[in-house]
Design a protein around this motif. Structure first.
Motif, short mmCIF file in Angstrom:
data_model
loop_
_atom_site.label_atom_id
_atom_site.label_comp_id
_atom_site.label_asym_id
_atom_site.label_seq_id
_atom_site.Cartn_x
_atom_site.Cartn_y
_atom_site.Cartn_z
N ARG A 69 0.87 -1.12 -0.02
CA ARG A 69 0.02 -0.19 0.06
C ARG A 69 1.07 1.45 -0.13
NH1 ARG A 69 -5.40 0.21 1.54
NH2 ARG A 69 -4.91 1.99 2.71
N ARG A 73 1.07 4.37 -3.42
CA ARG A 73 1.07 5.82 -3.30
C ARG A 73 2.23 6.35 -4.13
NH1 ARG A 73 -3.06 7.56 0.23
NH2 ARG A 73 -2.80 9.65 -1.09
N ARG A 79 -3.83 7.71 -6.70
CA ARG A 79 -4.70 7.05 -6.06
C ARG A 79 -5.04 7.54 -4.48
NH1 ARG A 79 -5.09 1.70 -6.68
NH2 ARG A 79 -6.63 1.94 -4.94
N ASN A 80 -5.87 7.35 -3.78
CA ASN A 80 -6.32 7.75 -2.40
C ASN A 80 -6.99 6.56 -1.43
OD1 ASN A 80 -9.07 8.07 -3.00
ND2 ASN A 80 -8.61 10.19 -4.02
N ASP A 82 -7.40 5.79 1.65
CA ASP A 82 -6.82 6.49 2.84
C ASP A 82 -6.88 5.49 3.87
OD1 ASP A 82 -6.65 8.70 1.49
OD2 ASP A 82 -8.23 9.69 2.69
N PRO A 83 -6.16 5.52 4.88
CA PRO A 83 -6.19 4.67 6.10
C PRO A 83 -7.66 4.33 6.70
CG PRO A 83 -4.39 6.31 6.40
CD PRO A 83 -5.37 6.64 5.22
N ASN A 84 -8.10 3.24 6.85
CA ASN A 84 -9.15 2.87 7.56
C ASN A 84 -9.30 1.87 8.66
OD1 ASN A 84 -9.01 0.19 6.33
ND2 ASN A 84 -9.28 1.48 4.22
N THR A 87 -6.71 -0.99 7.88
CA THR A 87 -5.04 -0.57 8.06
C THR A 87 -4.80 -0.24 8.93
OG1 THR A 87 -5.65 1.41 7.01
CG2 THR A 87 -5.05 -0.44 5.34
N ASP A 175 -10.00 3.55 -3.59
CA ASP A 175 -10.01 4.88 -3.35
C ASP A 175 -10.97 5.56 -2.45
OD1 ASP A 175 -8.05 5.25 -4.85
OD2 ASP A 175 -8.97 6.89 -6.36
N GLN A 176 -10.65 6.45 -1.33
CA GLN A 176 -11.66 6.90 -0.43
C GLN A 176 -12.80 8.00 -1.34
OE1 GLN A 176 -11.72 6.34 3.10
NE2 GLN A 176 -13.82 7.48 2.96
N SER A 187 -18.34 8.29 -0.38
CA SER A 187 -16.98 8.27 0.17
C SER A 187 -17.11 7.83 1.55
CB SER A 187 -16.36 9.65 0.26
OG SER A 187 -17.39 10.65 0.79
#
Length: 490
Positions: A69, A73, A79-80, A82-84, A87, A175-176, A187
């Motif tokens: 991951r 980037r 790409r986005n 994002d941390p979720n 992760t 992506d977020q 989103s």
């Protein structure tokens, strides 16, 4: 029982006795001791997770995926993802014992209608028919990495299906955010209650569009729901740069006239709805839980707060304490789908936090949606796993709420058999749906506190209401007790 299971059982025993002694629940026929033992079933998967070899492999996969991951980037800064939840707390790598597979697994990227880049994989066995039925898997919310459902992708691929798994927008490796002017469309998939259904409903449709794409008909994202903007330019640009997939890399294998959809949690809600609303889909399996499409659809929070089983006589709990509302929530506006496609639901006794039943619940509570399908004359069923939780079909290494040892295997068997019946039209699928295998499973009996090998709930009746291959109809309202085909009406 393991020391952990014994400790949990003792604690729960004290809680249940304290709450039920001298209460109306005792008079109503509740059995606190049996209920405590039922609750401990959710700790059975912990034995798999505690295996040192599994733990070491899992840690290695977490490290590898985390590095992947980060590298993503760098090589693809547009790409986005994002941390979720998955992760930040790396619990969503799935069952790493399945990672060494000799089948075909093709990674894909494609553009959602919001402009977000969605990440997924297409699966198929190397040997098999030239054309095979297809199954779309829609992941769940919050902790719903597609990797947690690779058990299903592998089981279906080995059974002769082409399978698409993917992360909905806002989760996993997708992506977020979308692309302007639709940055915020879809989103919020990973936000409990505050989220919306678009990443699952619209995302499921977008994924099906991609699944059916070919070199002669490459994938083109639909116009945004929010602004009507087309993000086809982004898809074309990324394809030209060698980043996105122009079409399904396994398109030659897919039979577009034989398609099913399955999913878990919010993915199950979307699968239930899309299975009836999208004319391209032919059958549905919903993993906690099957729902009935309605319009206008209820919002998520009111659906969660509707009345559920009584904790004590006259003291109801919100439905979400034990299961989801029978109506599909958070669906975008549109015509109400008509029930036509065969649909199977699979769930467990409990939901996210196993909550003891202090008085026996309505045995039909978990099958309310299935009965609505029966009323419409549609083949259906609902299976409730004894002691099971919301994580039965979602393989994550969490000690709580946990899951049963064999619920995921039962789910694989019934999912494959259901699609074999309604997509492959295999007459042998009837016997597998009516099997006694799960009424006395040796592996379950060996770890069960009551040495009971029957995986079907005793709180809730599991049912099947289907037309058999010979044209007769079988109505079975208690799979735990067992059902044999009997002459019926077509």
């Amino acid at each position: 029982m393991t020391p952990r299971s014994r400790a949990m059982a003792l604690a729960l025993f004290g809680i249940v006795l304290l709450m039920s002694s001298g209460s109306p629940a005792a008079a109503a026929g509740a059995d606190p001791g049996r209920e405590v033992r039922n609750l401990t079933i959710s700790g059975q998967r912990a034995a798999v997770l505690a295996d040192p070899a599994f733990a070491a492999r899992y840690a290695a996969e977490v490290a590898r995926h985390t590095a992947e991951r980060l590298a993503l980037r760098v090589r693809d800064p547009e790409r986005n993802p994002d941390p979720n939840f998955c992760t930040i707390t790396p619990v969503c790598e799935g069952d790493v014992r399945l990672y060494d597979w000799d089948g075909r697994v093709e990674p894909v990227l494609f553009t959602a209608r919001s402009g977000a880049t969605l990440s997924g994989h297409v699966w198929a066995a190397r040997a098999g028919a030239a054309k095979r039925p297809g199954v779309l898997v829609i992941n769940g919310s919050i902790a719903g990495f597609e990797r947690a459902y690779w058990w299903a992708a592998r089981a279906l691929a080995e059974a002769g299906y082409v399978v698409l798994t993917f992360d909905v927008q806002g989760e996993g490796d997708s992506d977020q955010f979308g692309e302007a002017p639709d940055v915020l469309e879809g989103s919020r998939a990973g936000l409990p209650v505050l989220g919306d259904g678009l990443p699952f409903y619209d995302g499921g449709t977008d994924a099906l569009d991609f699944f059916l794409s070919t070199p002669d008909s490459p994938y083109v994202p639909r116009a945004s729901r929010t602004s009507g903007t087309s993000h086809a330019g982004k898809q074309s640009r990324r394809v030209a740069a060698g980043l996105n997939s122009a079409y399904n890399p396994l398109w030659r294998l897919v039979d577009p006239g034989s398609l099913g959809v399955t999913g878990h949690s919010f993915g199950a809600i979307a699968a239930s709805y899309l299975g009836q609303s999208d004319p391209r889909l032919d059958a549905v399996v919903a993993w906690d839980s099957l729902c009935t499409p309605v319009q206008p659809a209820p919002d998520e929070l009111p659906a969660f707060l509707r009345r559920g089983p009584d904790l004590l006589p006259g003291l109801p709990t919100p439905a979400v304490a034990y299961g989801f509302d029978p109506e599909c929530f958070s669906a975008p506006p549109g015509p109400q789908p008509v029930l036509r496609k065969p649909a199977l639901g699979i769930n467990g006794d409990y939901l996210l936090t196993p909550t003891p039943y202090l008085t026996p619940p309505d045995p039909g509570f978990k099958a309310r949606s299935s009965r609505a399908y029966s009323a419409a004359g549609v083949d259906t069923g609902n299976i409730t796993i004894r002691g099971g939780t919301h994580l039965e079909q979602f393989f994550v290494p969490l000690p709580a709420p946990g899951a049963s040892l064999r619920g995921i295997d039962l789910s694989a068997d019934y999912t494959v058999a259901w699609f074999d019946k309604y997509l492959k039209r295999d007459p042998g699928a009837d016997a597998r749906l009516l099997t006694d295998r799960w009424r006395d499973d040796p592996a379950t009996r060996a770890v069960d506190p009551d040495h009971d090998g029957n995986l079907f709930s005793y709180h809730y009746r599991s049912r099947l209401d289907v037309h058999l291959a010979d044209g007769t109809r079988l109505g079975c309202e208690d799979l735990r007790a067992g059902c044999s085909p009997r002459p019926g009406t077509s």
